[in-house]
Design an enzyme around this catalytic site. Structure first.
Site, PDB file in Angstrom:
ATOM      1  CG  ASP A 111      -1.956  -1.120   1.186  1.00 50.22           C
ATOM      2  OD1 ASP A 111      -1.927  -1.922   0.242  1.00 50.22           O
ATOM      3  OD2 ASP A 111      -2.759  -1.222   2.140  1.00 50.22           O
ATOM      4  CD  GLU A 127      -7.111  -0.027   2.867  1.00 51.86           C
ATOM      5  OE1 GLU A 127      -6.012   0.142   3.426  1.00 51.86           O
ATOM      6  OE2 GLU A 127      -8.191   0.130   3.447  1.00 51.86           O
ATOM      7  CE  LYS A 134      -3.512  -4.301   1.232  1.00 57.94           C
ATOM      8  NZ  LYS A 134      -4.254  -3.570   2.240  1.00 57.94           N
ATOM      9  CE  LYS A 174      -8.342  -0.727   7.067  1.00 57.51           C
ATOM     10  NZ  LYS A 174      -8.315   0.468   6.202  1.00 57.51           N
ATOM     11  CB  VAL A 203       2.358   2.455   4.923  1.00 54.64           C
ATOM     12  CG1 VAL A 203       3.755   3.014   4.807  1.00 54.64           C
ATOM     13  CG2 VAL A 203       1.592   2.720   3.624  1.00 54.64           C
ATOM     14  CB  THR A 204       0.104   2.115   8.605  1.00 52.78           C
ATOM     15  OG1 THR A 204      -1.098   1.432   9.012  1.00 52.78           O
ATOM     16  CG2 THR A 204      -0.250   3.297   7.766  1.00 52.78           C
ATOM     17  CB  CYS A 221      -2.265  -2.590   5.443  1.00 50.70           C
ATOM     18  SG  CYS A 221      -3.925  -1.891   5.196  1.00 50.70           S
ATOM     19  CD  GLN A 272       3.588 -14.308  23.067  1.00 54.25           C
ATOM     20  OE1 GLN A 272       3.067 -15.322  23.507  1.00 54.25           O
ATOM     21  NE2 GLN A 272       2.907 -13.342  22.479  1.00 54.25           N
TER      22      GLN A 272
HETATM   23  C1  C5J Z   1      -3.134   0.744   5.503  1.00 53.63           C
HETATM   24  C2  C5J Z   1      -4.921   1.985   6.543  1.00 53.63           C
HETATM   25  N1  C5J Z   1      -2.603   0.484   4.316  1.00 53.63           N
HETATM   26  N2  C5J Z   1      -4.188   2.347   7.585  1.00 53.63           N
HETATM   27  N3  C5J Z   1      -4.386   1.304   5.501  1.00 53.63           N
HETATM   28  O1  C5J Z   1      -2.536   0.515   6.529  1.00 53.63           O
HETATM   29  O2  C5J Z   1      -6.096   2.283   6.481  1.00 53.63           O
END
Ligand code: C5J
Length: 232
Positions: A32, A80, A137, A140, A165-166, A170, A210
């Protein structure tokens, strides 16, 4: 990929332990890196976010992308976004929060997060080149309602180098989905970014905690050093 490259194992110093992958079965996933999220004046900034927190990933990601291309890794970009009629956008996602602008509204770079709009596309610095996969997509996670798993399976990909990102949205969702599907994920700390520095660092900690509950975390310099001998 044929010859010795196909069998070569690359070992990257990582947290919680060394991450080992074979270039022939590894994909670089670039999540993204779209204008709507990264460009000043775009959707992300209109929500009150500081886009410099995301833009610091561009330079290291360019180096990783160049190295992945040189080493012959599968490269996958995701975006996205939604169909122009929003039929693939759940009403709950559309209604969420109280933003000044919503998905589908006109923004500085076209309708926000709508496929085909200028803002929906990947930033120029990281533009895909011929032969690279671009996955659109609606969610997320990059596996939800996409062809990603099938395309990776066709290429025998089992390891993912994850960037984009982020970090806590995502990237995290995709790493969790990938982990459940059996992929081994290395997240590159300086090539993922969040508008919220605290979420970014905690998000990375969660992945490697973990004993690596969702995967591994490394700095891109360590990946590049490990990959260098594999570059023709
Ligand atoms: C992504 C969002 N790509 N934060 N989208 O993280 O809405």
């Amino acid at each position: 990929m044929n010859g010795p490259e196909a069998e070569r194992s690359v070992r990257v110093p990582a947290r919680p332990a060394t991450y080992t992958f074979e270039p022939a079965t590894t994909a670089l996933l670039v999540i993204d890196m779209q204008r709507d999220f990264l460009e000043p004046g775009g959707f992300g900034e209109s929500l009150g976010n500081d886009v410099t927190q995301l833009r610091r990933t561009i330079a290291p990601l360019r180096r990783v992308l160049a190295a992945a291309r040189a080493a012959g890794l599968t490269v996958v970009h995701t975006r996205e976004g939604h169909l122009p009629d929003l039929s693939d956008c759940p009403p709950a996602k559309l209604r969420r929060g109280a933003p000044r602008q919503r998905i589908g509204d006109p923004g500085r770079f076209g309708r926000i997060l709508i496929r085909g709009e200028y803002g929906h596309d990947i930033i120029d610095e990281l533009a895909p080149v011929g032969g690279e996969l671009v996955i659109d997509k609606p969610g997320k996670g990059a596996f939800y309602a996409t062809e990603l798993d099938g395309l990776l399976g066709e290429r025998s990909v089992t390891s993912l180098l994850v960037t984009g990102v982020t970090t806590e949205v995502c990237v995290h969702t995709t790493v969790r989905e990938a982990n459940d599907r059996g992929y081994e994920c290395l997240v590159l700390a300086d090539c993922v970014g969040s508008y919220f520095p605290r979420f970014h660092s905690i998000g990375l900690e969660m992945i490697a905690a973990q004993g690596g509950i969702f995967g591994w975390v490394a700095d891109s310099a360590d990946l590049l050093a490990a990959l260098a001998p594999a570059t023709p």
